[in-house]
Design an enzyme around this catalytic site. Sequence first.
Site, short mmCIF file in Angstrom:
data_model
loop_
_atom_site.label_atom_id
_atom_site.label_comp_id
_atom_site.label_asym_id
_atom_site.label_seq_id
_atom_site.Cartn_x
_atom_site.Cartn_y
_atom_site.Cartn_z
N THR A 30 -8.87 3.83 12.21
CA THR A 30 -9.20 4.59 13.42
C THR A 30 -10.63 4.35 13.91
O THR A 30 -10.86 4.18 15.11
CB THR A 30 -8.99 6.10 13.18
OG1 THR A 30 -7.70 6.28 12.60
CG2 THR A 30 -9.07 6.87 14.48
N LYS A 36 0.89 -1.18 0.00
CA LYS A 36 0.00 0.00 0.00
C LYS A 36 0.92 1.21 0.00
O LYS A 36 1.65 1.46 0.97
CB LYS A 36 -0.89 -0.02 1.24
CG LYS A 36 -1.69 1.25 1.48
CD LYS A 36 -2.84 0.96 2.45
CE LYS A 36 -2.96 1.96 3.59
NZ LYS A 36 -3.31 3.32 3.24
#
Lengths: 330, 259
Positions: free
Chosen positions: B206, B95
Amino acid sequence: MSEPVSVVGAGIAGTWTALLLAESGRRVTVYERQDEAMTGATSHWAGGMLAPDCEGDGAEPVVIRLGHRSVQLWRSHLPETPLNGSLVVSHPRDRADLERLARQTAGHERIGAARIGEIEPALAGRFREALFYPGEGHVEPRRALPALHAKLRSLGGEIRFGADVRPEALDGTVVDCRGLGAREAQPELRGVKGETVLVETAEIALSRPVRLMHPRWPIYVIPRANNRFLIGASTIETEDAAGVTLRSALELMTAAYTVHPAFGEARIVELGTALRPAYPDHSPRIAVAGRQITVNGLYRHGFLIAPALGELVANYIAEGTRDNEVMRWS
Amino acid sequence: MNLYGQEVASRLLIGTALYPSPAVMEQALQASGAEIVTVSLRRESAGGRAGDAFWRIIQSLGVKILPNTAGCRTVKEAVTTAELARELFGTPWIKLEVIGDDETLQPDVVALVEAAGILLRDGFEVFPYTTEDLTVAQRLVDAGCRVVMPWAAPIGSGQGVTNKAALRTLRARLPDVTLIVDAGIGAPSHAAEAMELGYDGVLLNTAIAKADDPVGMARAFALALEAGRAGFEAGLMPPRDFATPSTPVVGTPFWHAAG
């Protein structure tokens, strides 16, 4: 006359365990592989926060429970322990994090600018709101640990520094409080790096720890004696504790500077790193295998929970009392 | 969902940072049903050596690992970190994040395209984290990316899909590319919205890791993704300006002509 007990490790867990055993009338010998300065011990580098409520975001409920009991034990055994509460503030941009902390923790009051200035005059006018956790405190590990050692000796306990002893080589009841020193015997145990910055400035005075909201770590600015302040700590998943990274140092120092710009002129006294011993669930564990007992996995909360863990061990040895949340049998 | 030739059943990819403990992370992962986790080599682990306990925990999760270059600011840094990740995790997946702005953590799309090209030529399978810009996405595809990951909103902001029109355009113009919304997702409804737009997957960290109950939130996201995808596949009704009664209303004049 009850049988003597050996404790391995004179860090915060071993010290409290030995002290409470000695109080219960046991003859205790503590074996510590380091010399009396203990500069290689995790406890030497700790922040010494006694903040069970303020740590409630992220800490397991068992830590909060043990923390509350421990604050009582600190107060009864070292009455000079400052318990002026902890104050939590945020940069305006991180206000959402302060709201989340308010939601995820108990035992706080929401206070405004005027009250902040009253309780912590140095911060007057700097923050519009804060969370105040009364009744919390802090100790200075490098003073508290020797003070507890002296107390242990006064009760007849013995501490042998420079004694690298394996718990299984000792006879009788043995309490293994070696922290990461027990890593080889406990594959689940891992080290989590923490970093701190110690600074000195006479330009600002704080009477309690101040936590600044940070997206990843609880960072406290903790007042120490002689105009010093400990800033910390980071929490990084590595077992390489060699040195503070520049990034961590910047984040910690910026946090202090955000609390008050006077920290910009503070002198850097020391950069510290240590590895905290942690189990995968970040909860402490007392494991009983016959007469060998281990106390470990105190993670970021050594000074916060060591007294209560020591008490559980002492009660178990004295009366067989069990705490099924913390204790394991094999 | 097809990722460089590999079929993956779950459309949710989750990060490994910010959890209260590895044990909670593992439970959240199970509740989410995710088969891929992304791990940062730099931000969380300062170098991350293979022998470290945390990496062993990640590797023991039994899921595919998508290493990321979070925290990198230049092409060279990102390429070096990617090479380290390939060595450490033994996967060609990366990524790719190249941050261009410290305030918004907005990707540096110019450096991103360059770094993607270098890594693709070196045999990597690149998952680029980018903005919603169509031309940038097209350049990444031209360079050989078969997966593109536009943001919904800045990292960790939890704002949800802030530029729906642009994400819709991306989907329409890149029908054969695997599109995953990465960053800015705060609520299960945000993830469902991305899936309703026809996106192939969602990546987030998150919103789950810092929830009051990460395990409960992981399950909520799993359900939201399933609902959003099922809605997309079933064909969403197009919005209209006026009400249309779903049952005939006797006495209503010629269609909606009343008034």
